[in-house]
Write an enzyme that holds these catalytic residues in place. Sequence first.
Site, mmCIF file in Angstrom:
data_model
loop_
_atom_site.group_PDB
_atom_site.id
_atom_site.type_symbol
_atom_site.label_atom_id
_atom_site.label_comp_id
_atom_site.label_asym_id
_atom_site.label_seq_id
_atom_site.Cartn_x
_atom_site.Cartn_y
_atom_site.Cartn_z
ATOM 1 N N ARG A 233 0.700 -1.201 -0.098
ATOM 2 C CA ARG A 233 0.095 0.102 0.081
ATOM 3 C C ARG A 233 0.848 1.334 0.008
ATOM 4 O O ARG A 233 0.416 2.273 0.635
ATOM 5 C CB ARG A 233 -0.982 -0.111 1.138
ATOM 6 C CG ARG A 233 -2.078 -1.066 1.103
ATOM 7 C CD ARG A 233 -3.183 -0.021 -0.018
ATOM 8 N NE ARG A 233 -4.287 -1.060 -0.339
ATOM 9 C CZ ARG A 233 -5.486 -1.245 0.472
ATOM 10 N NH1 ARG A 233 -5.741 -0.521 1.307
ATOM 11 N NH2 ARG A 233 -6.266 -2.206 0.043
ATOM 12 N N ARG B 280 -3.778 6.688 0.203
ATOM 13 C CA ARG B 280 -4.311 7.983 0.895
ATOM 14 C C ARG B 280 -3.492 8.668 1.776
ATOM 15 O O ARG B 280 -3.895 9.912 2.155
ATOM 16 C CB ARG B 280 -5.572 7.566 1.518
ATOM 17 C CG ARG B 280 -6.721 7.296 0.363
ATOM 18 C CD ARG B 280 -8.089 6.737 0.892
ATOM 19 N NE ARG B 280 -7.847 5.634 1.859
ATOM 20 C CZ ARG B 280 -8.802 4.767 2.004
ATOM 21 N NH1 ARG B 280 -10.143 5.079 2.072
ATOM 22 N NH2 ARG B 280 -8.337 3.613 2.472
ATOM 23 N N ARG C 178 -7.057 11.375 -6.407
ATOM 24 C CA ARG C 178 -8.374 10.808 -6.194
ATOM 25 C C ARG C 178 -9.803 11.547 -6.066
ATOM 26 O O ARG C 178 -10.782 11.030 -6.174
ATOM 27 C CB ARG C 178 -8.110 10.040 -4.708
ATOM 28 C CG ARG C 178 -9.274 9.106 -4.217
ATOM 29 C CD ARG C 178 -9.287 7.936 -4.803
ATOM 30 N NE ARG C 178 -10.249 6.874 -4.254
ATOM 31 C CZ ARG C 178 -11.464 6.673 -4.591
ATOM 32 N NH1 ARG C 178 -12.233 7.571 -5.248
ATOM 33 N NH2 ARG C 178 -12.311 5.807 -3.768
ATOM 34 N N ASP D 252 -6.540 -3.205 -8.151
ATOM 35 C CA ASP D 252 -6.942 -3.887 -6.784
ATOM 36 C C ASP D 252 -7.228 -5.474 -7.102
ATOM 37 O O ASP D 252 -7.686 -5.660 -8.296
ATOM 38 C CB ASP D 252 -8.412 -3.214 -6.526
ATOM 39 C CG ASP D 252 -8.814 -3.356 -5.069
ATOM 40 O OD1 ASP D 252 -8.152 -2.731 -4.183
ATOM 41 O OD2 ASP D 252 -9.543 -4.679 -4.722
ATOM 42 N N TYR E 150 -14.601 -12.112 -0.632
ATOM 43 C CA TYR E 150 -15.356 -11.085 -1.063
ATOM 44 C C TYR E 150 -16.589 -11.394 -1.696
ATOM 45 O O TYR E 150 -17.663 -10.908 -1.797
ATOM 46 C CB TYR E 150 -14.259 -10.083 -1.512
ATOM 47 C CG TYR E 150 -13.619 -9.335 -0.635
ATOM 48 C CD1 TYR E 150 -14.217 -8.053 0.112
ATOM 49 C CD2 TYR E 150 -12.206 -9.853 -0.498
ATOM 50 C CE1 TYR E 150 -13.150 -7.756 1.062
ATOM 51 C CE2 TYR E 150 -11.134 -9.190 0.220
ATOM 52 C CZ TYR E 150 -11.665 -8.301 1.162
ATOM 53 O OH TYR E 150 -10.706 -7.570 1.889
HETATM 54 O O1 CP3 Z 1 0.215 0.577 -3.205
HETATM 55 C C1 CP3 Z 1 -0.385 -0.727 -3.611
HETATM 56 O O2 CP3 Z 1 -0.343 -1.748 -2.350
HETATM 57 C C2 CP3 Z 1 -0.951 -0.891 -4.816
HETATM 58 C C3 CP3 Z 1 -2.365 -1.015 -4.944
HETATM 59 C C4 CP3 Z 1 -3.274 -1.866 -4.030
HETATM 60 C C5 CP3 Z 1 -4.588 -1.383 -3.782
HETATM 61 N N1 CP3 Z 1 -5.165 -2.583 -3.230
HETATM 62 C C6 CP3 Z 1 -4.940 -0.094 -4.113
HETATM 63 C C7 CP3 Z 1 -6.202 0.246 -3.180
HETATM 64 C C8 CP3 Z 1 -3.247 -3.172 -3.902
HETATM 65 C C9 CP3 Z 1 -1.919 -4.021 -4.017
HETATM 66 C C10 CP3 Z 1 -4.490 -3.675 -3.079
HETATM 67 C C11 CP3 Z 1 -4.382 -4.992 -2.763
HETATM 68 C C12 CP3 Z 1 -5.938 -5.353 -2.021
HETATM 69 N N2 CP3 Z 1 -7.297 -4.849 -2.151
HETATM 70 C C13 CP3 Z 1 -6.028 -6.342 -0.933
HETATM 71 C C14 CP3 Z 1 -4.788 -7.314 -0.542
HETATM 72 C C15 CP3 Z 1 -3.909 -6.344 0.336
HETATM 73 C C16 CP3 Z 1 -4.324 -6.146 1.707
HETATM 74 O O3 CP3 Z 1 -4.513 -5.027 2.028
HETATM 75 O O4 CP3 Z 1 -4.503 -7.249 2.462
HETATM 76 C C17 CP3 Z 1 -7.225 -6.166 -0.514
HETATM 77 C C18 CP3 Z 1 -7.627 -6.938 0.428
HETATM 78 C C19 CP3 Z 1 -7.921 -5.283 -1.401
HETATM 79 C C20 CP3 Z 1 -9.448 -5.176 -1.220
HETATM 80 C C21 CP3 Z 1 -9.810 -3.476 -1.082
HETATM 81 N N3 CP3 Z 1 -9.509 -2.656 -1.636
HETATM 82 C C22 CP3 Z 1 -10.034 -3.104 0.178
HETATM 83 C C23 CP3 Z 1 -10.393 -4.032 1.467
HETATM 84 C C24 CP3 Z 1 -10.133 -1.624 0.077
HETATM 85 C C25 CP3 Z 1 -10.802 -0.776 1.259
HETATM 86 C C26 CP3 Z 1 -9.807 -0.629 2.242
HETATM 87 C C27 CP3 Z 1 -9.475 0.852 2.182
HETATM 88 O O5 CP3 Z 1 -8.071 1.075 2.572
HETATM 89 O O6 CP3 Z 1 -10.223 1.713 2.035
HETATM 90 C C28 CP3 Z 1 -9.766 -1.523 -1.111
HETATM 91 C C29 CP3 Z 1 -9.661 -0.076 -1.830
HETATM 92 C C30 CP3 Z 1 -8.394 0.391 -2.176
HETATM 93 N N4 CP3 Z 1 -7.280 -0.287 -2.735
HETATM 94 C C31 CP3 Z 1 -7.481 1.477 -1.846
HETATM 95 C C32 CP3 Z 1 -6.363 1.363 -2.636
HETATM 96 C C33 CP3 Z 1 -5.403 2.574 -2.712
HETATM 97 C C34 CP3 Z 1 -8.062 2.651 -1.111
HETATM 98 C C35 CP3 Z 1 -9.182 3.269 -1.757
HETATM 99 C C36 CP3 Z 1 -9.261 4.837 -1.947
HETATM 100 O O7 CP3 Z 1 -8.734 5.585 -2.844
HETATM 101 O O8 CP3 Z 1 -10.351 5.280 -1.344
#
Ligand code: CP3
Length: 341
Positions: A23, A27, A36, A73, A152
């Site tokens: 990550r 944000r 964003r 994602d 999911y």
């Molecule tokens: O920088 C990075 O890691 C690259 C991009 C990346 C994202 N999601 C972007 C993202 C990666 C590798 C993921 C993987 C991901 N997505 C996982 C596995 C890793 C982990 O955290 O265990 C999972 C479970 C998801 C599913 C997911 N996507 C969730 C549960 C959420 C909401 C949680 C949150 O932080 O809001 C997301 C959204 C998400 N994916 C965001 C980002 C940057 C935040 C969304 C936003 O900008 O509002």
Amino acid sequence: MVKKLLSVLKGEPQSPPPVWLMRQAGRYLPEYRALRANAPDFVAYCLNPELATEVTLQPVRRFHLDAAILFADILLVPHALGQKLWFAEGEGPRLDPLEDAAAIAALRYDPAKLAPVMQTIRNVRAAMAADANMANAALIGFAGSPWTVATYMIEGKGGTDHEKIRALAWREPQTFARLMDVLVDATSQYLIAQAEAGAEALQLFESWAATVPAGLFEAAVLNPTARIVANVKAKHPDLPIIGFPRGAGSWLTRYAEATGVNGIGVDQMTDIAAVKVPARVALQGNLDPVLLLQGGDAMRAEAKRLIEAMKGKPFIFNLGHGVMQPTPPDHVAELVAAIRS
Ligand code: CP3
């Protein structure tokens, strides 16, 4: 010159170790929030190559990390399988849950829906190669592992104990196996396309390994992961793959032996120096994300302890899970400086 991350994934220790952060794009970075703000639909944002390229590069440009991770994602695979996916503000991901065997049988993978991701990969590789500050960073592509993605798809959201999918796996093992097959096939195709577009390593996120009952671990984690690794390696034998079975605890050794991955991500609950894996397998981790949030002496001391504990072994510095949203970006700069000094 071989990029540091790729050399560790061949089993060659590096001092100081390469560093990237799960990550790392997100944000906590003001430049991420600025982009964003103009892209309210998160799925469309991930599928916009111009925006996704810029967001992928932001942390690499700012912190000179040893890897970029593709901005996308894990839930784009269910999206490409035809399942409705949306991100509700402040609530995380939502999907129309799969209710029965018929809904699983109706899933069809449409690779065209993820073609923009491949364009992002080509753009990122070109931009990094053209910039001396980023030219030594490797681009990591990724996907979710079948169990984690399926949680999911069946639950329809995060934040549960995965009772619905565990009930399905015990009650209807053939339906569950069918869902694993669909995800193995789609995920293999998706990762092979990422490799062909220019991803230099791949990571499989098994974020919810901790909710898999021991009696299902083989069917839900080891077997599907091993099949994806074998499918990708059949086409790209030299492409390194990192598996991150978060919360897998006592399963880590079996996971390393059974899946054929080149590297294992380790969560912060696990004593990384005590993890027993074949000597060729790199370990990645596992600083507590809360220490990065906090910064300062405690963070630097723990980073030093980790590096010393992993000295002489193939090791990639990372967190035990993703960067937390309120983390000050300066703490990332401090951490990278400490690792490299
Ligand atoms: O920088 C990075 O890691 C690259 C991009 C990346 C994202 N999601 C972007 C993202 C990666 C590798 C993921 C993987 C991901 N997505 C996982 C596995 C890793 C982990 O955290 O265990 C999972 C479970 C998801 C599913 C997911 N996507 C969730 C549960 C959420 C909401 C949680 C949150 O932080 O809001 C997301 C959204 C998400 N994916 C965001 C980002 C940057 C935040 C969304 C936003 O900008 O509002």
